[in-house]
Design a protein around this motif. Structure first.
Motif, mmCIF file in Angstrom:
data_model
loop_
_atom_site.group_PDB
_atom_site.id
_atom_site.type_symbol
_atom_site.label_atom_id
_atom_site.label_comp_id
_atom_site.label_asym_id
_atom_site.label_seq_id
_atom_site.Cartn_x
_atom_site.Cartn_y
_atom_site.Cartn_z
ATOM 1 N N VAL A 154 19.972 -27.150 -15.663
ATOM 2 C CA VAL A 154 19.063 -26.140 -16.222
ATOM 3 C C VAL A 154 17.812 -26.035 -15.346
ATOM 4 O O VAL A 154 17.317 -24.942 -15.063
ATOM 5 C CB VAL A 154 18.701 -26.501 -17.686
ATOM 6 N N LEU A 155 17.333 -27.182 -14.909
ATOM 7 C CA LEU A 155 16.188 -27.193 -13.985
ATOM 8 C C LEU A 155 16.507 -26.371 -12.738
ATOM 9 O O LEU A 155 15.668 -25.612 -12.241
ATOM 10 C CB LEU A 155 15.879 -28.639 -13.588
ATOM 11 N N HIS A 156 17.727 -26.504 -12.246
ATOM 12 C CA HIS A 156 18.114 -25.771 -11.049
ATOM 13 C C HIS A 156 18.122 -24.258 -11.293
ATOM 14 O O HIS A 156 17.701 -23.483 -10.445
ATOM 15 C CB HIS A 156 19.481 -26.254 -10.549
ATOM 16 N N ILE A 157 18.597 -23.850 -12.458
ATOM 17 C CA ILE A 157 18.556 -22.425 -12.797
ATOM 18 C C ILE A 157 17.107 -21.933 -12.763
ATOM 19 O O ILE A 157 16.793 -20.884 -12.182
ATOM 20 C CB ILE A 157 19.174 -22.171 -14.195
ATOM 21 N N ALA A 158 16.207 -22.714 -13.360
ATOM 22 C CA ALA A 158 14.791 -22.333 -13.367
ATOM 23 C C ALA A 158 14.234 -22.270 -11.943
ATOM 24 O O ALA A 158 13.431 -21.383 -11.613
ATOM 25 C CB ALA A 158 13.990 -23.316 -14.214
ATOM 26 N N ALA A 159 14.688 -23.180 -11.096
ATOM 27 C CA ALA A 159 14.219 -23.181 -9.705
ATOM 28 C C ALA A 159 14.730 -21.953 -8.958
ATOM 29 O O ALA A 159 14.034 -21.393 -8.107
ATOM 30 C CB ALA A 159 14.661 -24.462 -9.001
ATOM 31 N N VAL A 160 15.946 -21.514 -9.274
ATOM 32 C CA VAL A 160 16.489 -20.304 -8.656
ATOM 33 C C VAL A 160 15.630 -19.089 -9.030
ATOM 34 O O VAL A 160 15.265 -18.286 -8.167
ATOM 35 C CB VAL A 160 17.976 -20.086 -9.057
ATOM 36 N N PHE A 161 15.264 -18.980 -10.304
ATOM 37 C CA PHE A 161 14.382 -17.881 -10.715
ATOM 38 C C PHE A 161 13.038 -17.967 -9.981
ATOM 39 O O PHE A 161 12.543 -16.977 -9.464
ATOM 40 C CB PHE A 161 14.142 -17.903 -12.241
ATOM 41 N N THR A 162 12.481 -19.154 -9.939
ATOM 42 C CA THR A 162 11.139 -19.336 -9.369
ATOM 43 C C THR A 162 11.103 -19.083 -7.868
ATOM 44 O O THR A 162 10.193 -18.424 -7.368
ATOM 45 C CB THR A 162 10.667 -20.786 -9.609
ATOM 46 N N SER A 163 12.085 -19.625 -7.192
ATOM 47 C CA SER A 163 12.018 -19.637 -5.739
ATOM 48 C C SER A 163 12.865 -18.517 -5.124
ATOM 49 O O SER A 163 12.355 -17.582 -4.515
ATOM 50 C CB SER A 163 12.479 -21.014 -5.261
ATOM 51 N N ALA B 173 12.133 -18.516 -15.898
ATOM 52 C CA ALA B 173 12.228 -19.941 -15.542
ATOM 53 C C ALA B 173 11.695 -20.796 -16.693
ATOM 54 O O ALA B 173 12.317 -21.788 -17.093
ATOM 55 C CB ALA B 173 11.450 -20.221 -14.260
ATOM 56 N N LEU B 177 13.309 -23.872 -18.843
ATOM 57 C CA LEU B 177 12.686 -25.201 -18.825
ATOM 58 C C LEU B 177 12.367 -25.694 -20.231
ATOM 59 O O LEU B 177 12.486 -26.885 -20.517
ATOM 60 C CB LEU B 177 11.410 -25.161 -17.976
ATOM 61 N N ILE B 180 14.760 -27.930 -21.937
ATOM 62 C CA ILE B 180 14.853 -29.343 -21.533
ATOM 63 C C ILE B 180 13.480 -30.026 -21.608
ATOM 64 O O ILE B 180 13.228 -31.034 -20.943
ATOM 65 C CB ILE B 180 15.482 -29.509 -20.126
ATOM 66 N N MET B 187 7.072 -25.931 -11.862
ATOM 67 C CA MET B 187 7.565 -25.070 -10.774
ATOM 68 C C MET B 187 6.465 -24.623 -9.811
ATOM 69 O O MET B 187 6.756 -24.014 -8.778
ATOM 70 C CB MET B 187 8.218 -23.817 -11.361
ATOM 71 N N LEU B 190 6.699 -25.485 -6.069
ATOM 72 C CA LEU B 190 7.799 -24.744 -5.445
ATOM 73 C C LEU B 190 7.384 -23.287 -5.201
ATOM 74 O O LEU B 190 7.634 -22.721 -4.130
ATOM 75 C CB LEU B 190 9.017 -24.795 -6.373
ATOM 76 N N VAL B 194 7.054 -21.001 -1.635
ATOM 77 C CA VAL B 194 7.651 -19.682 -1.427
ATOM 78 C C VAL B 194 6.604 -18.716 -0.864
ATOM 79 O O VAL B 194 6.841 -18.015 0.121
ATOM 80 C CB VAL B 194 8.216 -19.115 -2.754
ATOM 81 N N HIS B 222 25.865 -21.257 -13.217
ATOM 82 C CA HIS B 222 24.565 -20.879 -13.773
ATOM 83 C C HIS B 222 24.712 -19.735 -14.778
ATOM 84 O O HIS B 222 24.152 -19.777 -15.871
ATOM 85 C CB HIS B 222 23.604 -20.468 -12.644
#
Lengths: 247, 247
Positions: A154-163, B173, B177, B180, B187, B190, B194, B222
């Protein structure tokens, strides 16, 4: 606490620097021969996601040999990988104590980083391992959380949105700007304001623009002006999603 | 060059400060009575989009009266508005020389800004007006472009992607988050990476993540993990758009 880092890539080099700067006794080994490997409290595998299993296998043989028949070193060792998107279970069956130390940051060899600020996510298969991992992380980092492998997804999904997605919004902006002879650089002061604002205000409260104002005449005019169908659909859906948050 | 700014809101106050700091002779008037209005080379209307027409009407009467029968002041005056999303034609028929000076920035009264860096977009209905407008803008700003009203609409679309949509990516995001027990603040390092990267690299080249790597197993996992249908659709379309750029 003695630390062995396995893998001389971006993540390995930066972690080596971070722990060394924090005054910890750290060696950096190559992942093929593992020549400089020595008895350590913790072994950190920093290799490409696809070869973690293979390198872990090699490391477990190596630790066995170092133990010379008596299995002390292998038994005491805590072995972690650093891949945010890979489960801890990759190390299952190879070590008694294992886990994950995931530094959430884009690393490149040239760039200096403020290490202490990097968010660090920990996971371990037992309490003793978690205690060692926490002690290690707290020595060099300030922003530490414990997450399971499922939570890390889930953290990774959030990182995809953010970055990744934030970066792509600038690509879409650039495509519009090119049609009027400008480019994305003209937007950088505006982008800086957006990111600065988030230091003080959550994104839900920082939201501005025609979608949150429900200014449909502007939203619809923009949609009619965007030529690329996929970009147009993204404009539409993101506007809907912004407006929905206002309910 | 004498400047009258009409409207004491965020934009008016900041422009007044910017021109004054640049050593220009500037007065700030309220938009109702326009009490402090005096003969100026340029009149800058800084009011809410919806009342620009009305305030312009009032100003044209005021300038006529100031001319006392001989129409000099009204004839020489250059009048501009500052609304990025409104056409220059709002001032049509009310003045001989008119245009737009659009500072592309989010203004709030409390926040100090580096004025010189704000991108400024100019438009005028004749060459003489444009010459005056350029002289004015160059006195206080460094990043100046000339755009037509139609081009400014495209600029606004790009600004929506850059500012409103980027901010919303952080909202999405944050929603992940929260499930969890974390929030968007984790974020921010990160996000800073960017935006820093874009100082040196165009977004097309700075793109990272599963979509650009065409790592469909991660992208699909995802998508299957995102519960909200609209957020899921956005993840899908933005990933498609990123992958399409790679062709």
């Amino acid at each position: 606490m003695k630390i062995s880092i396995i893998g001389r890539g971006n993540v390995g080099s930066h972690l080596h620097k971070a722990f060394t700067e924090a005054g910890m006794d750290t060696v950096l080994c190559d992942s093929r021969e593992m020549k400089d490997l020595r008895e350590s409290a913790i072994y950190i595998i920093c290799v490409k996601d696809d070869v973690i299993g293979e390198v872990a296998e090699k490391l477990s043989v190596k630790l066995c040999k170092m133990s010379c028949g008596n299995n002390d070193i292998a038994e005491k060792a805590l072995v972690v990988h650093t891949a945010g998107t890979k489960p801890m279970s990759l190390l299952d069956g190879k070590f008694q104590n294992y886990g994950v130390l995931y530094p959430m940051q884009t690393f490149s060899k040239e760039k200096e980083l403020e290490y202490r600020e990097i968010p660090i996510f920990l996971e371990a298969n037992n309490e003793k391992g978690m205690a060692v991992l926490k002690e290690l992380a707290e020595g060099a980092f300030e922003n530490i959380s414990v997450l399971t492998s499922a939570e890390r997804k889930v953290l990774h999904i959030a990182a995809v949105f953010t970055s990744n997605f934030t970066n792509h919004m600038l690509t879409l902006a650039d495509e519009q700007l090119q049609t009027i002879g400008l480019n994305y650089k003209v937007m950088l002061p505006l982008l800086k304001e957006v990111t600065d604002k988030l230091l003080h205000l959550p994104p839900q409260k920082a939201q501005t623009g025609p979608a949150i104002r429900k200014d449909l005449s502007v939203v619809n005019e923009h949609i009619s002006l965007i030529e690329d169908p996929l970009t147009r659909e993204i404009y539409k859906l993101v506007s809907e999603s912004i407006a929905a948050g206002e309910n």
